[in-house]
Design an enzyme around this catalytic site. Structure first.
Site, PDB file in Angstrom:
ATOM      1  N   SER A 104     -26.624  -6.384   1.707  1.00  0.00           N
ATOM      2  CA  SER A 104     -26.107  -6.231   3.073  1.00  0.00           C
ATOM      3  C   SER A 104     -25.224  -4.989   3.195  1.00  0.00           C
ATOM      4  O   SER A 104     -25.662  -3.877   2.993  1.00  0.00           O
ATOM      5  CB  SER A 104     -25.364  -7.503   3.485  1.00  0.00           C
ATOM      6  OG  SER A 104     -25.107  -7.540   4.855  1.00  0.00           O
ATOM      7  N   ASP A 241     -25.735  -2.353   9.385  1.00  0.00           N
ATOM      8  CA  ASP A 241     -25.393  -2.270   7.974  1.00  0.00           C
ATOM      9  C   ASP A 241     -26.686  -2.107   7.183  1.00  0.00           C
ATOM     10  O   ASP A 241     -27.761  -1.928   7.762  1.00  0.00           O
ATOM     11  CB  ASP A 241     -24.597  -3.494   7.524  1.00  0.00           C
ATOM     12  CG  ASP A 241     -25.374  -4.795   7.687  1.00  0.00           C
ATOM     13  OD1 ASP A 241     -26.335  -4.805   8.472  1.00  0.00           O
ATOM     14  OD2 ASP A 241     -25.021  -5.790   7.032  1.00  0.00           O
ATOM     15  N   ASP A 243     -28.852  -3.909   5.540  1.00  0.00           N
ATOM     16  CA  ASP A 243     -30.045  -4.724   5.783  1.00  0.00           C
ATOM     17  C   ASP A 243     -30.224  -5.066   7.249  1.00  0.00           C
ATOM     18  O   ASP A 243     -31.115  -5.846   7.607  1.00  0.00           O
ATOM     19  CB  ASP A 243     -30.025  -5.987   4.927  1.00  0.00           C
ATOM     20  CG  ASP A 243     -28.962  -6.988   5.353  1.00  0.00           C
ATOM     21  OD1 ASP A 243     -27.962  -6.567   5.974  1.00  0.00           O
ATOM     22  OD2 ASP A 243     -29.119  -8.191   5.065  1.00  0.00           O
ATOM     23  N   ASP A 245     -28.613  -6.858   9.411  1.00  0.00           N
ATOM     24  CA  ASP A 245     -28.322  -8.153  10.019  1.00  0.00           C
ATOM     25  C   ASP A 245     -27.034  -8.091  10.836  1.00  0.00           C
ATOM     26  O   ASP A 245     -26.600  -9.092  11.405  1.00  0.00           O
ATOM     27  CB  ASP A 245     -28.272  -9.275   8.980  1.00  0.00           C
ATOM     28  CG  ASP A 245     -27.153  -9.124   7.960  1.00  0.00           C
ATOM     29  OD1 ASP A 245     -26.439  -8.105   7.971  1.00  0.00           O
ATOM     30  OD2 ASP A 245     -26.997 -10.054   7.133  1.00  0.00           O
TER      31      ASP A 245
END
Length: 450
Positions: A104, A241, A243, A245
């Site tokens: 992440s 960010d 990834d 999410d």
């Protein structure tokens, strides 16, 4: 012994804490646990696997794919895609599970492993515990045609972008947007989605090389986005960010619009369309007191959960709510996604700007953020924070001191060896003083070095 799974999967430094052996063992154990629970009954099981583009994701995803295939699971290798895209594809393709290799927002040397169940939902705690308990157990391996097959999922990104555009309530024609993809998983799909929605798009942080993810760009480093919005005279900026999410934003003046403000804007948009079920938003205990007050004034109920979008999601599913999220920018739009989706959130926020014709700064002004101080205390016994008598006494004193004019929160991180001290007050100086005092108490009484 500490639990292997944190609030968002298994995470740590790649090739030390998160090894190829661990990835393979987790994949095999996940296949066994889900298979014995009846998830694979009557068909060959299928998994979708994706990464956020870190260099370590290359060998870790290979290990996950090997583990799944050796346990008889067919694998669709989606390559580099956002975490929410893998969740969507898991549901859209009717796969039995999804796996994402990502840490992440963490720095590049870290990586992690997240699992999704059928339908694209994160696994419950008890299933994660069962997977951990089954690692490295003896097992009978399939042979011949019983082993899993692996193939590349070539159209995963296109399926995801098409889905995003299909659920968008208003086109973005006429908007000028800067997208910061954090040199991560959204570097292709996010700019593409905004362009196809009609926006004029400037792009930064979209040159991933496996090593530069989250490095000075993205939702944890908003200065480049702010500078780009001002330099281009854009209407707003969207930051993800690694990834994707998460989504944070910058308005046309260069001011940050955080997750609480985004939730507030989207809550009113959904209510206007009749889609805010129960006139309720699900947030966490970290949400700013200013949001709670603003939503109360607007007649919107805010439910608060523990920190972590999985806990927000659990409450949303239990109550049938449509919108939830975190101050950090995890926003869940449950009618269209099963997890936090930064690209979807950014599109929905921009759609609200386009639909109303009002600048983001004006829309975000529905709430006024109280000064908030967050202190991360390292090198302490985080598991003792809720039981140590002196620390708890100092916490109670801080709460009494602020009364109704502020808020204090003391919690251990679910993903890092840290105790977080959060204080809100009517002025910055008072919030800082109380936070520093409480952080000193944690350091003094919970130090691991004596």
């Amino acid at each position: 012994m500490a639990r292997l799974f944190g609030t968002d999967g298994v995470r740590g430094e790649a090739n030390t804490a998160i090894t190829a052996e661990l990835a393979l063992d987790l994949a095999v154990a996940a296949a066994h646990v889900l298979g014995e629970a009846g998830e694979f009954a009557g068909h060959r099981p299928v998994a979708v696997v994706g990464t956020d583009g870190r260099a370590s994701g290359e060998f870790l995803s290979a290990a996950v794919v090997a583990g799944l295939a050796s346990a008889g699971v067919d694998v669709l290798d989606a390559g580099v895609l956002p975490t929410p895209a893998v969740a969507f594809l898991t549901a859209d393709l009717g796969a039995d599970l999804g796996v994402v290799l990502s840490a992440s927002h963490n720095p590049m040397p870290d990586n992690g492993i997240k699992f999704f169940a059928r339908g694209g939902h994160k696994l419950p705690d008890d299933v994660e515990d069962a997977i951990e308990a089954r690692m490295r157990e003896p097992w009978t391996r399939p042979t011949g045609a019983g082993v899993g097959r692996v193939r590349r999922l070539e159209d995963g990104g296109e399926r995801y972008v098409t889905h995003l555009l299909d659920v968008l309530p208003h086109r973005l024609d006429g908007l000028h947007v800067v997208v910061d993809a954090a040199n991560g998983a959204s570097s292709v799909v996010s700019p593409e989605a905004f362009r196809r929605a009609g926006a004029r798009v400037e792009v930064i942080g979209a040159s991933p090389d496996g090593l530069n993810i989250n490095d000075g760009v993205g939702s944890t480093h908003l200065e480049p986005l702010r500078d780009a919005v001002l330099a281009h005279g854009a209407d707003l900026g969207i930051a993800h960010d690694g990834d994707a999410d998460r989504c944070l934003a910058v308005d046309h003046r260069g001011e940050v619009v955080d997750g609480d403000q985004i939730l507030s804007v989207l809550a009113l948009a959904l209510r206007e369309r009749g889609d805010l079920r129960g006139d309720t938003v699900v947030a966490t205990v970290m949400s700013n007191l200013g949001m709670l007050r603003a939503m109360d004034e607007q007649g919107v109920t805010v439910r608060q959960t523990g920190v972590g979008d999985r806990y927000v999601l659990e409450d949303m599913l239990a109550g049938g709510y449509a919108l939830g999220g975190e101050q950090s920018g995890h926003v869940i739009l449950l009618d269209h996604a099963t997890t936090g989706d930064g690209v979807l959130t950014g599109l929905m926020l921009a759609a609200r700007v386009a639909q109303t014709g009002r600048p983001l700064a004006e829309l975000a002004g529905v709430m006024t953020r109280l000064p908030q101080v967050l202190v991360n205390v390292r090198g302490v016994d985080k598991d003792a924070v809720e039981t140590h008598e002196r620390v708890q006494a100092d916490l109670a004193a801080a709460v009494d001191e602020l009364g109704s004019e502020g808020r204090v929160l003391l919690r251990k991180s679910g993903t890092e060896p840290i105790v977080r001290v959060m204080v809100e007050a009517v002025d910055q100086e008072r919030a800082q003083a109380v936070a520093d005092r409480l952080a000193d108490s944690v350091r003094t009484h919970l130090s691991l070095t004596g």
